[in-house]
Design an enzyme around this catalytic site. Structure first.
Site, PDB file in Angstrom:
ATOM      1  N   GLN B 277       0.824  -1.148   0.141  1.00  0.00           N
ATOM      2  CA  GLN B 277      -0.014  -0.039  -0.011  1.00  0.00           C
ATOM      3  C   GLN B 277       0.906   1.234   0.137  1.00  0.00           C
ATOM      4  O   GLN B 277       0.621   2.242  -0.697  1.00  0.00           O
ATOM      5  CB  GLN B 277      -0.870   0.101   1.120  1.00  0.00           C
ATOM      6  N   GLU B 361      12.890  30.282 -17.281  1.00  0.00           N
ATOM      7  CA  GLU B 361      12.144  30.891 -17.661  1.00  0.00           C
ATOM      8  C   GLU B 361      10.765  31.416 -16.487  1.00  0.00           C
ATOM      9  O   GLU B 361       9.705  31.416 -16.637  1.00  0.00           O
ATOM     10  CB  GLU B 361      10.973  29.962 -18.661  1.00  0.00           C
TER      11      GLU B 361
END
Lengths: 253, 377
Positions: B277, B361
């Site tokens: 899990q 950027e």
């Protein structure tokens, strides 16, 4: 000389195949489809013949569901001049496809028909040969080289065939059926501007009924099974142990 | 709302995937290991028209939607992020010409860029001016011989490999933003010096350079109008951020796909990793982040094709996708354990390549500033 080139929509060769839980068929849900690699080689050969000035027109054709138009668009982006789609949602096998193609050969009168030697989904390796039989045209199968003498007007083509243990070169009188082997050429990639231009090229849609043929398969698919899962291997410590295992456990010696 | 792509968009995605998987993928490891510039991969893309993906057919581009372009950029990044970085840096230079250039400049440069003949670089950042370009010190002075440019630009992708540079410089130091102009400077111009490429954490096949200028260029080198440089650069970056979001998506998806496959294959304590899990939840989180990043990126791409400004959409996409890529590539290393840390697998490369997407950027912080200012104004 007109070249007719057949293409088939198949599962992309990079996709890991899954079988449906009820074993009725391969699971195609959300699976990426592409042009059969042998058909890419066929398109490339046709386009190269056109670039050499041997072929005057390249016509791509497919028999299959509506979505197969994607593969025709690819052929057009790669350099085919126009396309014909024989649309059918039936499960089409080699004979059905060959019958439809035979009618198109009658209509289009190509000098050369190029097909992939087989499709990577069903691996039948039959359509080209069946088409040759139905049309009565000579066939050069498993081609690793195709040379049309002169500009194609003197009506001869030499096909080098990949056969067991070597090569065989045959000379055939046009019109002919050629099926491509893996080493015939290395197909190019479609250029982006050509993908956009391909949309403007003509694509005719016909039904099998328009051609007066039945394409539905006469065989019934009973069961598809994936290959047995690979069992884990073992490391051996010596050649003697290996030989012993091969003899007594695997029983292959 | 429509969540399907057009036939053209899918065709572009397929075309990009094919060449990237068959050509770029094979070079990616080599570029990363040797720090060799990604010339061959970039050239392969250029020959197929990828260098003109951002351009209209008027300049021999392809007229593809921004979503189609985004999908293609994503595929390139999936197989080689370094090549993707050089490609998108080229788009910044050609977008500068497209947005800010004169008709003549567009005709002179763009068709050759689209044909894969001319590679561009975008030179805005300076050693002392990163997040705030208005602090730049490079200046251009009008003289009898033409414009005299002096100054230094920093971290310029493609730098020494570029056939031309779009250089932003102050033509009126007193006028703030409005005193910035752009110049088109061709390689070989006397008075340009390139330092050695920087040694970087990721994107090692895509070189970045410090370039210093003390050169005189003709009046015709001025890109469009004097003083329009800053607004051109901002528009260019709005567009570019969508591409960085796409690049982040590509790297993240590669890391996710590899992790999913690995988790099904690798057996620990008698069952595959994906049946534990703790790992299954990680995969679920990665999947969710990836899906959400796709949505904001494609939405920003869609906005890019509209006539209105899309600074917020593109900042949201860039911020979310780059942060998602960081989380996903980090988890990919974790799921692979020691194998993920070793360079035998590309996992640690994804992790390193993704890191810059939160910086270049416009850093994540600058994206928040853009978004924050817009929503509170």
């Amino acid at each position: 000389m007109k070249v007719l080139v057949a293409v088939k929509r198949v599962i992309d060769y990079n996709v890991k195949i899954r079988v449906k839980p009820d074993n009725s068929d391969v699971d195609l849900t959300n699976v990426k489809m592409a042009m059969n690699p042998f058909c890419e080689i066929a398109v490339e050969e046709a386009v190269r013949l056109k670039e050499k000035g041997v072929a005057t027109e390249v016509v791509a054709v497919t028999v299959g569901p509506k979505a197969a138009q994607e593969q025709l668009r690819t052929a057009l982006a790669l350099g085919a001049d126009r396309a014909i789609h024989v649309e059918s949602d039936e499960r089409v096998e080699s004979l059905g496809a060959a019958k439809a193609l035979a009618k198109l050969v009658e209509e289009e009168q190509p000098g050369l028909v190029i097909l992939g030697k087989q499709a990577i989904d069903t691996d039948n390796n039959q359509t080209g040969q069946m088409l040759a039989a139905l049309t009565g045209l000579p066939q050069g199968t498993f081609a690793s080289e195709v040379v049309v003498s002169g500009d194609g007007t003197d009506g001869k083509v030499q096909v080098t065939r990949e056969i067991d243990g070597g090569l065989q070169t045959v000379e055939l009188t046009l019109p002919v059926i050629v099926t491509t082997d893996l080493r015939l050429n290395e197909p190019r990639y479609a250029k982006l501007p050509d993908i956009m231009k391909a949309k403007k090229k003509p694509l005719d849609v016909k039904s099998p009924a328009d051609l007066g043929v039945e394409v539905a398969s006469k065989t019934q698919l009973l069961k598809v099974e994936p290959p047995a899962e690979r069992q884990g291997g073992v490391k051996v410590s010596s050649v003697d142990e290996l030989v012993d295992k091969l003899k007594n456990e695997a029983k292959v010696l | 709302m429509n969540f399907t792509f057009t036939d053209d968009e899918i065709a572009f995605q397929d075309a990009a995937k094919k060449v990237s998987a068959e050509v770029l993928k094979n070079n990616a490891k080599h570029y990363d290991e040797t720090r060799e510039f990604c010339s061959d991969s970039l050239k392969a893309l250029g020959e197929l028209g990828f260098w003109g993906m951002n351009l209209p057919s008027e300049y021999d581009g392809v007229d593809i939607s921004s979503i189609g372009m985004t999908l293609a950029v994503e595929e390139v990044a999936y197989y080689c992020a370094a090549t993707c970085s050089s490609l998108t840096a080229h788009f910044l230079s050609t977008d500068s010409i497209l947005i800010g250039g004169t008709k003549q400049q567009k005709q002179d440069f763009l068709p050759r860029c689209a044909a894969g003949e001319l590679l561009g670089a975008f030179a805005l950042t300076e050693p002392g001016a990163g997040s705030n370009p208005a602090e730049m010190r490079t200046k251009a002075t009008r003289t009898e011989e033409g414009w005299h440019l002096t100054g230094t630009k920093h971290y310029i992708t493609n730098g020494a490999y570029a056939d031309f540079l779009v250089v932003y410089a102050k033509t009126d130091p007193e006028a703030g933003h409005k005193g910035i102009s752009a110049f088109l400077i061709e390689r070989g111009t006397e008075g340009i010096e390139y330092a050695s490429p920087e040694k970087t954490l990721g994107l090692r096949g895509s070189h970045i350079y410090e370039i210093s200028f003390d050169c005189v260029v003709p009046e015709s080198a001025l890109l469009g109008e004097e003083g329009a440089g800053f607004s051109t650069a901002m528009e260019v970056l709005d567009r570019g951020r969508v591409e960085i979001a796409a690049m982040s998506l590509g790297i993240a998806r590669a890391a996710y796909d590899d992790s999913l496959a690995w988790s099904k294959d690798r057996v620990v304590s008698g069952k595959p990793l994906c049946r534990h899990q703790g790992i299954q939840w990680k995969l679920a989180e990665m999947h969710t982040q990836l899906e959400a990043a796709k949505m904001v990126t494609y939405k920003a791409a869609d906005s890019r094709d509209s006539d209105r400004r899309f600074s917020v959409e593109s900042a949201v996409a860039k911020l979310f996708a780059s942060e998602a890529a960081a989380m996903i590539t980090d988890n990919a290393v974790q799921i692979h354990g020691g194998y993920g840390y070793s360079s035998d697998l590309p996992i640690e490369r994804y992790y390193r390549d993704a890191r810059i997407t939160r910086i270049f950027e416009g850093t994540s912080e600058i994206q928040k500033l853009i978004i924050g200012r817009a929503i509170t104004s």
